[in-house]
Design a protein around this motif. Structure first.
Motif, short mmCIF file in Angstrom:
data_model
loop_
_atom_site.label_atom_id
_atom_site.label_comp_id
_atom_site.label_asym_id
_atom_site.label_seq_id
_atom_site.Cartn_x
_atom_site.Cartn_y
_atom_site.Cartn_z
N ALA A 106 85.43 -5.35 13.13
CA ALA A 106 86.34 -5.05 12.02
C ALA A 106 87.50 -6.03 11.98
O ALA A 106 87.91 -6.49 10.92
N ALA A 107 88.04 -6.35 13.16
CA ALA A 107 89.18 -7.28 13.22
C ALA A 107 88.75 -8.69 12.82
O ALA A 107 89.50 -9.40 12.15
N VAL A 108 87.55 -9.10 13.22
CA VAL A 108 87.06 -10.43 12.82
C VAL A 108 86.85 -10.49 11.32
O VAL A 108 87.21 -11.46 10.65
N SER A 109 86.27 -9.42 10.77
CA SER A 109 86.05 -9.37 9.32
C SER A 109 87.36 -9.43 8.56
O SER A 109 87.47 -10.12 7.53
N ALA A 110 88.37 -8.71 9.06
CA ALA A 110 89.68 -8.73 8.40
C ALA A 110 90.30 -10.12 8.46
O ALA A 110 90.91 -10.58 7.48
N ALA A 111 90.13 -10.80 9.60
CA ALA A 111 90.67 -12.17 9.72
C ALA A 111 89.97 -13.12 8.75
O ALA A 111 90.61 -13.99 8.16
N GLU A 112 88.66 -12.93 8.59
CA GLU A 112 87.93 -13.76 7.62
C GLU A 112 88.45 -13.52 6.20
O GLU A 112 88.67 -14.46 5.44
N SER A 113 88.63 -12.26 5.85
CA SER A 113 89.09 -11.92 4.49
C SER A 113 90.48 -12.48 4.20
O SER A 113 90.78 -12.87 3.08
N ASP A 114 91.31 -12.54 5.26
CA ASP A 114 92.68 -13.02 5.08
C ASP A 114 92.81 -14.52 5.29
O ASP A 114 93.93 -15.06 5.24
N GLY A 115 91.70 -15.20 5.55
CA GLY A 115 91.77 -16.64 5.81
C GLY A 115 92.41 -16.99 7.13
O GLY A 115 92.97 -18.07 7.29
N ARG A 116 92.31 -16.08 8.11
CA ARG A 116 92.93 -16.31 9.42
C ARG A 116 91.91 -16.42 10.54
O ARG A 116 92.24 -16.23 11.72
N ASN A 166 90.67 -18.59 12.36
CA ASN A 166 90.64 -19.80 13.18
C ASN A 166 90.67 -19.42 14.65
O ASN A 166 90.86 -18.26 15.02
N ALA A 167 90.51 -20.41 15.52
CA ALA A 167 90.41 -20.14 16.95
C ALA A 167 91.65 -19.45 17.49
O ALA A 167 91.56 -18.49 18.27
N ALA A 168 92.84 -19.91 17.08
CA ALA A 168 94.08 -19.35 17.60
C ALA A 168 94.19 -17.86 17.29
O ALA A 168 94.55 -17.05 18.17
N ASN A 169 93.88 -17.47 16.06
CA ASN A 169 93.99 -16.07 15.68
C ASN A 169 92.88 -15.21 16.28
O ASN A 169 93.11 -14.03 16.60
N LEU A 170 91.69 -15.77 16.40
CA LEU A 170 90.58 -14.98 16.94
C LEU A 170 90.70 -14.79 18.44
O LEU A 170 90.34 -13.74 18.97
N LEU A 171 91.19 -15.81 19.15
CA LEU A 171 91.31 -15.70 20.60
C LEU A 171 92.57 -14.94 21.01
O LEU A 171 92.54 -14.15 21.95
N GLY A 172 93.68 -15.20 20.33
CA GLY A 172 94.92 -14.57 20.74
C GLY A 172 95.43 -15.15 22.04
O GLY A 172 95.26 -16.33 22.32
N ARG A 173 96.03 -14.28 22.86
CA ARG A 173 96.64 -14.74 24.11
C ARG A 173 95.90 -14.15 25.30
O ARG A 173 95.48 -13.00 25.28
N GLY A 174 95.79 -14.95 26.35
CA GLY A 174 95.08 -14.50 27.55
C GLY A 174 94.87 -15.67 28.48
O GLY A 174 95.76 -16.50 28.67
N THR A 175 93.68 -15.76 29.05
CA THR A 175 93.39 -16.83 30.01
C THR A 175 92.02 -17.45 29.74
O THR A 175 91.11 -16.79 29.22
N LEU A 176 91.91 -18.71 30.11
CA LEU A 176 90.64 -19.41 30.17
C LEU A 176 90.38 -19.69 31.64
O LEU A 176 91.18 -20.35 32.30
N ALA A 177 89.30 -19.15 32.16
CA ALA A 177 88.96 -19.30 33.58
C ALA A 177 87.71 -20.15 33.73
O ALA A 177 86.77 -20.04 32.93
#
Length: 329
Positions: free
Chosen positions: A104-114, A116-127
């Motif tokens: 649902a959150a991915v679909s909402a981001a698509e509908s709003d044109g958001r 992209n990687a930054a918005n889909l990943l958010g904040r956290g870690t890359l291990a």
């Protein structure tokens, strides 16, 4: 979107290269049928498939640079709509990948044109986890993901942890072609390039603002770009010209791209490393895991008289009789 003309024998490989005149080494990764198989078996939204494709390329670029490695794992854990991506690369180049996301959150981001990687990943870690082949020792490196793309996070890792001047480019494309009957056919391709400044003399490496170990907690040591070696400045400028289509077009071989970038300096390529889509799951491995569960846990996993396990990477289902994991008698 690009128009594909068919797959080449150069698909699915990592091609190491060296530019001696610039003290640069690197690899070009091309993924064709392998990434198409990985992405096609998962019912992911398009933006998630792009992220997983980028992660698979990044993992392939890094895994194929290591020696005596049995397994390389790249994993993101974040608070964004795509909360986790896992890419598992096993020697000699077997790749599998999956992701966890909020549809649902991915679909909402698509509908709003958001989307992209930054918005889909958010904040956290890359291990990044390395398992040595013979010793089975594990080494792990982490880098924060703070509204970054995977490219940017990888650059941060090499700048902070490895302190090696590095340029990385990642690209994923949805391809369309016609089959022999004239019907439209869709597929996925991905590619990437990494170049690193590795001079024989360490004195030629860029000067950092704080020596290793002297930085206060939370501070970031950075390269002074104005003091970079001229060779690296030239190499980085050339690598920055790489366009997405040059990494995903089946008619642009890695050798052709490298010649375009470095022909004036001379570039040497080495034996390519084959990459392939292959999952390491097996009935035996899952039996070993289930054999460590308590009777109570086995009972919780039992549905309609059997235990059904689905591999999150390849989608295969394995059915087990719970009695084989319970005490005899």
């Amino acid at each position: 979107m690009a128009e594909a003309t068919g797959h080449r024998e150069t698909d699915d490989r990592a091609l190491p290269f060296q530019v001696e005149g610039l003290d640069v080494r690197g690899r070009v990764v091309t993924l064709g049928p392998s990434i198409d198989a990985i992405l096609s078996r998962h019912d992911f939204p398009r933006p998630v498939k792009v992220l997983v494709g980028e992660a698979a390329v990044l993992a392939s670029l890094l895994a194929t640079s290591l020696k005596d490695v049995g397994r390389f794992i790249l994993q993101t854990q974040t608070d964004g709509p795509v909360s986790m991506i896992v890419v598992d690369v096993r020697t000699p180049g077997e790749i599998r990948a999956t992701a966890t996301f909020d549809a649902a959150a991915v679909s909402a981001a698509e509908s709003d044109g958001r989307a992209n990687a930054a918005n889909l990943l958010g904040r956290g870690t890359l291990a990044m986890t390395i398992e040595q082949g013979r010793t089975q020792q594990r080494y792990q490196g982490y880098v924060p993901l703070e509204a970054d793309s995977l490219e940017e996070a990888a650059h941060t890792y090499f700048r902070q942890s490895e302190q090696i001047p590095t340029r990385i480019r990642l690209a994923v494309a949805e391809m369309f072609e016609r089959d022999p009957a004239g019907a439209a056919r869709q597929s996925w391709r991905a590619g990437g390039i990494i170049g690193q400044f590795l001079p024989d003399s360490q004195d030629r490496l860029p000067i950092r603002d704080l020596p290793g170990g002297d930085a206060p907690e939370g501070a970031e040591a950075e390269f002074h770009e104005e003091e970079d070696d001229d060779a690296w400045r030239e190499a980085a400028a050339l690598l920055d010209t790489v366009e997405d289509h040059e990494l995903t077009d089946p008619d642009i071989a890695a050798e052709r791209l490298l010649y375009r970038l470095f022909h004036e300096r001379g570039v040497r390529v080495f034996e390519p490393i084959e990459l392939q889509d292959r999952c390491s799951c097996s009935r035996e491995r899952i039996e070993q895991v289930l054999g460590q569960f308590s009777p109570e846990e086995i009972e919780e996993l039992t549905v309609d008289g059997q235990i059904d396990v689905r591999c999150e990477f390849c989608g295969l289902h394995y059915a087990f009789d719970p009695k084989q994991f319970l005490p005899k008698g």
